[in-house]
Design an enzyme around this catalytic site. Structure first.
Site, PDB file in Angstrom:
ATOM      1  N   ASP A   1      52.730  40.893  69.365  1.00 21.48           N
ATOM      2  CA  ASP A   1      53.334  42.197  69.121  1.00 21.48           C
ATOM      3  C   ASP A   1      53.145  42.428  67.627  1.00 21.48           C
ATOM      4  O   ASP A   1      53.841  41.829  66.808  1.00 21.48           O
ATOM      5  CB  ASP A   1      54.818  42.195  69.496  1.00 21.48           C
ATOM      6  CG  ASP A   1      55.488  43.558  69.298  1.00 21.48           C
ATOM      7  OD1 ASP A   1      54.979  44.337  68.468  1.00 21.48           O
ATOM      8  OD2 ASP A   1      56.507  43.833  69.944  1.00 21.48           O
ATOM      9  N   HIS A   2      52.174  43.288  67.272  1.00 19.68           N
ATOM     10  CA  HIS A   2      51.808  43.377  65.857  1.00 19.68           C
ATOM     11  C   HIS A   2      52.945  43.871  64.980  1.00 19.68           C
ATOM     12  O   HIS A   2      52.945  43.633  63.773  1.00 19.68           O
ATOM     13  CB  HIS A   2      50.558  44.250  65.672  1.00 19.68           C
ATOM     14  CG  HIS A   2      50.762  45.705  65.929  1.00 19.68           C
ATOM     15  ND1 HIS A   2      50.617  46.273  67.174  1.00 19.68           N
ATOM     16  CD2 HIS A   2      51.103  46.726  65.091  1.00 19.68           C
ATOM     17  CE1 HIS A   2      50.843  47.556  67.098  1.00 19.68           C
ATOM     18  NE2 HIS A   2      51.153  47.863  65.856  1.00 19.68           N
TER      19      HIS A   2
ATOM     20  N   HIS B 139      57.745  47.026  71.002  1.00 14.41           N
ATOM     21  CA  HIS B 139      58.044  47.178  69.573  1.00 14.41           C
ATOM     22  C   HIS B 139      59.500  47.559  69.297  1.00 14.41           C
ATOM     23  O   HIS B 139      60.169  46.940  68.457  1.00 14.41           O
ATOM     24  CB  HIS B 139      57.137  48.255  68.963  1.00 14.41           C
ATOM     25  CG  HIS B 139      55.688  48.046  69.192  1.00 14.41           C
ATOM     26  ND1 HIS B 139      55.093  46.795  69.186  1.00 14.41           N
ATOM     27  CD2 HIS B 139      54.686  48.931  69.445  1.00 14.41           C
ATOM     28  CE1 HIS B 139      53.793  46.932  69.406  1.00 14.41           C
ATOM     29  NE2 HIS B 139      53.533  48.207  69.575  1.00 14.41           N
TER      30      HIS B 139
END
Length: 499
Positions: A180-181, A243
């Site tokens: 999950d950047h 996110h």
């Protein structure tokens, strides 16, 4: 530059000709190499359907790096570590050839069997690739084996479970790195430090002193080339399930016993378990959805979502979500966490606003009815920093107050050395640090929460579009907060000071 003891490894990049690899992965690997955080004993095998050669692939890698850094040094030396193998992800013969090349490079670079398999592919291939990696012998080495998977991890809880069960036949949970950047972004990681390293905040981080927390992640872009994916996903699955809920978990978690992967993950899971379930008739009371229509961005006319290429003319897909989350535990009882995310909005911004409660009897309220509440603003993107909004005396003889800001900006002090999210996460994976990757328990709980909302929305269409491109979303999102006596803090007015 003196190199650190980063483990040596072979990277196998599935989807090496794709957009993610070009925009993020190759520049991130180069930055690690330039900074001495990538051992000289590394190699990358890129795979995809295209019939490229090593030379074509290396030129592609160099173009990628130079587009991000025009003054890249030692780029020829860096690119020499890259190799290409045309590949069919469903064909065992392709994996046998891949194994032969991997074994050859393992000896050439003395990699000791360490392998990272990065799946920058369409999610429907995740399970197939993991099956072949095991059955065709690519995981049969003495070194570490790590599988890096991009989102989305499933389409709902049922498909996520099926995918997880399939992957777990080939890799253990400790070997799976679900990326999950957002968790690699510097200011998202700073949430823990702000909370747990400052006596100014941690004693106040509860329902006694905080009135509400707002998380905004807005984009000015539309769906662009992602329309086919977005039509089956929407903002709820694309942004909230991963996110947004990850940021909520970091903001609401209890202090971990220690800063280890297991302890931090355990506290995040407890938050997700404490999320109040929103389902059935309660969904409209807690969640708002929107879809953008035609409008203007930076003075230029842009089409509505239903007019975008590959979008159904009567699409019921949401491009905007606003929600009120309640965490039913002792620390957060009664404190709403408001989230909103959307496309074609008025500003590109990801910010967290922590609004503190007013003083019970403020002596200065009678002299200044515009007294501002105290805010802690965490700026995640595009700028990075922290701003604390306080009240102070106006210059002059009268005892009147004025809002003041105390700011720290990464961009002004050390932004040039701030690692990109992917760079940080790739390095963490090399080190075997899974703290900033998503555990299966987090994935399952997030899907369980989101599925109940999506089920209601899929069975009941509403009138779309309901907000113009270039605005901050539908009016019903404002009403969501107004009925609680709050309002959305305008992100464009909460810029970090670069002074």
């Amino acid at each position: 530059m003196q190199r650190t003891e980063t483990p040596k490894s072979l990277f196998m990049l599935f989807g090496a000709t794709g957009d993610l690899a070009k925009r993020k992965l190759f520049p991130s690997l180069y930055n690690l190499y330039r900074k001495g955080k990538l051992s000289e004993r590394f190699a990358v095998i890129g795979t995809a359907r295209r019939g490229w050669t090593d030379e074509v692939f290396r030129n592609h890698v160099k173009d990628s790096v130079l587009s991000a850094n025009k003054h890249a040094e030692r780029i020829e030396e860096f690119a020499s570590h890259f190799y290409y193998q045309p590949h069919d992800v469903t064909d065992s013969d392709s994996y046998i050839q891949l194994k032969q090349l991997a074994d050859e490079l393992d000896g050439k670079y003395q990699l000791e069997g360490n392998r990272i398999f990065y799946l920058a592919m369409a999610p429907e291939y995740f399970g197939t690739i993991s099956d072949h990696l095991k059955s065709d012998g690519l995981t049969d080495t003495k070194g570490f084996k790590r599988l890096v998977i991009e989102k989305p991890f499933g389409h709902n809880l049922e498909t996520a479970k099926a995918l997880n069960n399939q992957i777990r036949k080939s890799f253990s949970e400790s070997q799976i790195y679900r990326i999950d950047h957002y968790l690699g972004k510097a200011m998202v990681q700073n949430i823990e430090v702000i909370r747990f390293a400052n006596a100014l905040f941690e004693p106040l981080w509860n329902n006694r002193y905080i009135s509400n927390i707002q998380i905004t992640s807005s984009e000015m872009l539309g769906v662009e080339e992602r329309a086919r994916y977005y039509e089956t996903s929407g903002a709820l699955r694309d942004m909230v399930q991963n996110h947004m809920l990850q940021m909520v978990a970091l903001l609401a978690m209890e202090p971990p016993i220690s800063l280890t992967t297991n302890e931090i993950r355990s506290e995040k899971v407890r938050v997700l378990r404490a999320l109040r379930t929103i389902e059935g008739e309660d969904v409209p009371e807690y969640f708002v959805r929107g879809q953008y229509g035609p409008g203007k961005i930076n003075g230029k006319k842009v089409p509505g979502y239903r007019e975008e290429l590959n979008v159904a003319p009567d699409s019921n897909t949401e491009t905007y979500v606003a929600g009120k989350l309640m965490i039913d535990n002792f620390r957060w009882a009664g404190v709403p966490f408001y989230i909103r995310t959307g496309k074609r909005m008025a500003a590109k911004s990801t910010k967290i606003v922590v609004q503190f409660k007013d003083i019970p009897m403020n002596l200065y309220y009678n002299t200044n009815h515009d007294l501002h509440p105290n805010l802690l603003v965490i700026h995640i993107q595009p700028e990075e920093g922290i701003t604390l909004h306080l009240n102070a005396k106006k210059p002059g003889q009268h005892m009147e107050t004025t809002p003041v800001q105390l700011s720290f900006a990464n961009s002004s002090k050390n932004g040039i050395n701030t690692p990109e999210a992917y760079e940080k996460l790739i390095h963490d994976c090399l080190l075997g640090d899974a703290t900033n990757f998503t555990h299966w328990d987090e994935v399952a709980l997030s899907w369980s929460f989101v599925d109940k909302i999506s089920q209601v929305w899929e069975n009941k269409a509403i009138s779309f579009p309901n907000y113009e491109a270039g605005t901050m979303g539908p009016k019903s999102a404002d009403e969501l907060l107004e009925k609680d006596g709050f309002f959305w803090w305008p992100v464009e007015d909460l810029e970090v000071c670069n002074c």
